[in-house]
Design an enzyme around this catalytic site. Structure first.
Site, PDB file in Angstrom:
ATOM      1  N   ILE A  97       0.835  -1.205   0.000  1.00  0.00           N
ATOM      2  CA  ILE A  97       0.000   0.000   0.000  1.00  0.00           C
ATOM      3  C   ILE A  97       0.866   1.250   0.000  1.00  0.00           C
ATOM      4  O   ILE A  97       0.586   2.219  -0.712  1.00  0.00           O
ATOM      5  CB  ILE A  97      -0.936   0.008   1.224  1.00  0.00           C
ATOM      6  CG1 ILE A  97      -1.961  -1.134   1.123  1.00  0.00           C
ATOM      7  CG2 ILE A  97      -1.651   1.345   1.350  1.00  0.00           C
ATOM      8  CD1 ILE A  97      -2.795  -1.311   2.379  1.00  0.00           C
ATOM      9  N   ARG A 154      12.869   0.131   6.859  1.00  0.00           N
ATOM     10  CA  ARG A 154      14.010  -0.288   7.673  1.00  0.00           C
ATOM     11  C   ARG A 154      15.200  -0.758   6.849  1.00  0.00           C
ATOM     12  O   ARG A 154      16.334  -0.704   7.325  1.00  0.00           O
ATOM     13  CB  ARG A 154      13.588  -1.400   8.628  1.00  0.00           C
ATOM     14  CG  ARG A 154      12.660  -0.935   9.739  1.00  0.00           C
ATOM     15  CD  ARG A 154      12.282  -2.086  10.647  1.00  0.00           C
ATOM     16  NE  ARG A 154      11.536  -3.115   9.932  1.00  0.00           N
ATOM     17  CZ  ARG A 154      11.209  -4.298  10.435  1.00  0.00           C
ATOM     18  NH1 ARG A 154      11.597  -4.626  11.657  1.00  0.00           N
ATOM     19  NH2 ARG A 154      10.497  -5.159   9.730  1.00  0.00           N
ATOM     20  N   ASP A 189      13.407   3.579  10.842  1.00  0.00           N
ATOM     21  CA  ASP A 189      12.695   2.539  11.575  1.00  0.00           C
ATOM     22  C   ASP A 189      11.664   3.206  12.473  1.00  0.00           C
ATOM     23  O   ASP A 189      12.002   3.885  13.447  1.00  0.00           O
ATOM     24  CB  ASP A 189      13.685   1.732  12.413  1.00  0.00           C
ATOM     25  CG  ASP A 189      13.029   0.597  13.180  1.00  0.00           C
ATOM     26  OD1 ASP A 189      11.791   0.468  13.140  1.00  0.00           O
ATOM     27  OD2 ASP A 189      13.765  -0.174  13.833  1.00  0.00           O
ATOM     28  N   VAL A 190      10.371   3.010  12.173  1.00  0.00           N
ATOM     29  CA  VAL A 190       9.331   3.717  12.926  1.00  0.00           C
ATOM     30  C   VAL A 190       9.198   3.208  14.358  1.00  0.00           C
ATOM     31  O   VAL A 190       8.512   3.837  15.169  1.00  0.00           O
ATOM     32  CB  VAL A 190       7.955   3.627  12.232  1.00  0.00           C
ATOM     33  CG1 VAL A 190       7.994   4.302  10.875  1.00  0.00           C
ATOM     34  CG2 VAL A 190       7.446   2.199  12.145  1.00  0.00           C
ATOM     35  N   ASN A 226       2.026   5.044   7.252  1.00  0.00           N
ATOM     36  CA  ASN A 226       1.511   3.803   6.674  1.00  0.00           C
ATOM     37  C   ASN A 226       2.143   2.560   7.267  1.00  0.00           C
ATOM     38  O   ASN A 226       1.507   1.502   7.326  1.00  0.00           O
ATOM     39  CB  ASN A 226       1.742   3.836   5.152  1.00  0.00           C
ATOM     40  CG  ASN A 226       1.622   2.462   4.520  1.00  0.00           C
ATOM     41  OD1 ASN A 226       0.538   1.936   4.357  1.00  0.00           O
ATOM     42  ND2 ASN A 226       2.769   1.862   4.175  1.00  0.00           N
ATOM     43  N   TYR A 282      -3.791  -5.761  17.523  1.00  0.00           N
ATOM     44  CA  TYR A 282      -3.877  -5.048  16.256  1.00  0.00           C
ATOM     45  C   TYR A 282      -5.090  -4.123  16.247  1.00  0.00           C
ATOM     46  O   TYR A 282      -4.990  -2.948  15.852  1.00  0.00           O
ATOM     47  CB  TYR A 282      -3.966  -6.058  15.109  1.00  0.00           C
ATOM     48  CG  TYR A 282      -4.121  -5.440  13.743  1.00  0.00           C
ATOM     49  CD1 TYR A 282      -3.042  -4.822  13.115  1.00  0.00           C
ATOM     50  CD2 TYR A 282      -5.347  -5.474  13.074  1.00  0.00           C
ATOM     51  CE1 TYR A 282      -3.180  -4.251  11.854  1.00  0.00           C
ATOM     52  CE2 TYR A 282      -5.488  -4.907  11.817  1.00  0.00           C
ATOM     53  CZ  TYR A 282      -4.409  -4.304  11.212  1.00  0.00           C
ATOM     54  OH  TYR A 282      -4.547  -3.737   9.971  1.00  0.00           O
ATOM     55  N   LYS A 299      -5.057   0.082  15.925  1.00  0.00           N
ATOM     56  CA  LYS A 299      -5.707   0.812  14.834  1.00  0.00           C
ATOM     57  C   LYS A 299      -6.818   1.723  15.347  1.00  0.00           C
ATOM     58  O   LYS A 299      -7.068   2.791  14.777  1.00  0.00           O
ATOM     59  CB  LYS A 299      -6.238  -0.174  13.789  1.00  0.00           C
ATOM     60  CG  LYS A 299      -5.139  -0.909  13.020  1.00  0.00           C
ATOM     61  CD  LYS A 299      -4.211   0.059  12.288  1.00  0.00           C
ATOM     62  CE  LYS A 299      -3.213  -0.656  11.391  1.00  0.00           C
ATOM     63  NZ  LYS A 299      -2.357   0.291  10.634  1.00  0.00           N
ATOM     64  N   VAL A 357      -6.371  -6.101   1.694  1.00  0.00           N
ATOM     65  CA  VAL A 357      -5.766  -5.574   0.472  1.00  0.00           C
ATOM     66  C   VAL A 357      -4.822  -6.629  -0.106  1.00  0.00           C
ATOM     67  O   VAL A 357      -4.154  -7.367   0.629  1.00  0.00           O
ATOM     68  CB  VAL A 357      -5.005  -4.262   0.754  1.00  0.00           C
ATOM     69  CG1 VAL A 357      -4.405  -3.689  -0.526  1.00  0.00           C
ATOM     70  CG2 VAL A 357      -5.950  -3.243   1.401  1.00  0.00           C
ATOM     71  N   THR A 393      -1.862  -7.678  -0.893  1.00  0.00           N
ATOM     72  CA  THR A 393      -0.439  -7.440  -0.671  1.00  0.00           C
ATOM     73  C   THR A 393       0.194  -8.689  -0.058  1.00  0.00           C
ATOM     74  O   THR A 393      -0.491  -9.674   0.216  1.00  0.00           O
ATOM     75  CB  THR A 393      -0.212  -6.251   0.293  1.00  0.00           C
ATOM     76  OG1 THR A 393      -0.719  -6.604   1.596  1.00  0.00           O
ATOM     77  CG2 THR A 393      -0.925  -4.996  -0.205  1.00  0.00           C
TER      78      THR A 393
END
Length: 250
Positions: free
Chosen positions: A17, A37, A56-57, A83, A148, A152, A181, A183
């Site tokens: 995405i 990363r 790296d978030v 994202n 998760y 979100k 999605v 992916t």
């Protein structure tokens, strides 16, 4: 539609995405920093107006340095797309603190750090667009994925709070909430569901497809086009919203 002269930053922009969003923004004229990363994946995704930046978030210092490097190279970030995320399910009684923190740090802390560091330039310019990539799990509970789901939901709460903080400023904050999605994440989840539920990978994939109201996987570009609209002309009155991309009502 043109985003000429705008600098966009997309976390997790090297695949899936994120890459679809980055390409859509670049196609509209923006200079797009794509972060991730691993340098090799980003370099493979780089192209016209797509600029790789290792970041790296899950590491606050890495986010600060990554955003600063992007700003030094291309000017203040005006479009921020948090994202990067991890989508893994686990029953709560099997969820240890390490798993919980990994989901939260990636999906929520990483978005917080990214938005916070990108806000400086937006506030000075009195214009900016933040579009967070949440999920339909941010709007309702997702069975077997409490961590998760919580992450979100938290991301949507962050977006809604910021939209109130900056009302009338020229900055808008929205979220898009896709269903399943098409992916690599779906492929990985199919294997995980197969193992947990005792079904074949094809049966697991069919379960995810059936969860989308129109009985098909969503194309990454469908998400990207929604993000592009939220960043473009005429979107200034769309603020604090969660756009469902799930083939029907969630």
């Amino acid at each position: 539609m043109t985003l000429d002269g705008k600098h966009a930053l997309v976390t997790g922009g090297g695949t899936g995405i994120g890459l679809a969003i980055a390409r859509a923004l670049a196609g509209a004229g923006a200079e797009v920093t794509i972060t991730g990363r691993r340098a090799e994946g980003l370099d493979a995704a780089a192209g016209p107006r797509l600029h790789p930046q290792v970041m790296d978030v899950t590491d606050e210092t890495s986010v600060a340095r990554g955003v600063a490097a992007a700003v030094a190279a291309r000017g203040p970030v005006q479009i921020c797309i948090p994202n990067a995320g991890v989508a893994e399910g686990r029953a709560l009684h099997k969820t240890d603190t390490e798993f919980w923190r990994r989901i939260m740090t990636t999906n929520l802390d990483g978005a917080f750090w990214t938005i916070r560091d990108c806000l400086h330039g937006m506030r000075r310019a009195e214009w900016g667009r933040v579009v967070a990539i949440s999920s339909i799990a941010g709007l309702r509970g997702l069975k077997g994925a409490s961590a998760y789901t919580a992450s979100k939901h938290g991301l949507i709460g962050l977006v809604r709070a910021l939209s109130e903080d900056y009302l009338g400023s020229g900055l808008t904050f929205n979220a898009v909430c896709p269903g399943y999605v098409d992916t690599e994440i779906v492929s990985r989840n199919a294997a995980a569901i197969s193992e947990r539920a005792g079904v074949t990978p094809d049966e697991a994939r069919a379960m995810m497809i059936a969860a989308n109201r129109h009985d098909r996987l969503i194309a990454p570009d469908e998400v990207a086009q929604a993000v592009l609209w939220l960043c473009g002309p005429g979107s200034g009155s769309v603020n604090g919203q969660c756009i469902e991309i799930a083939g029907g009502q969630v």
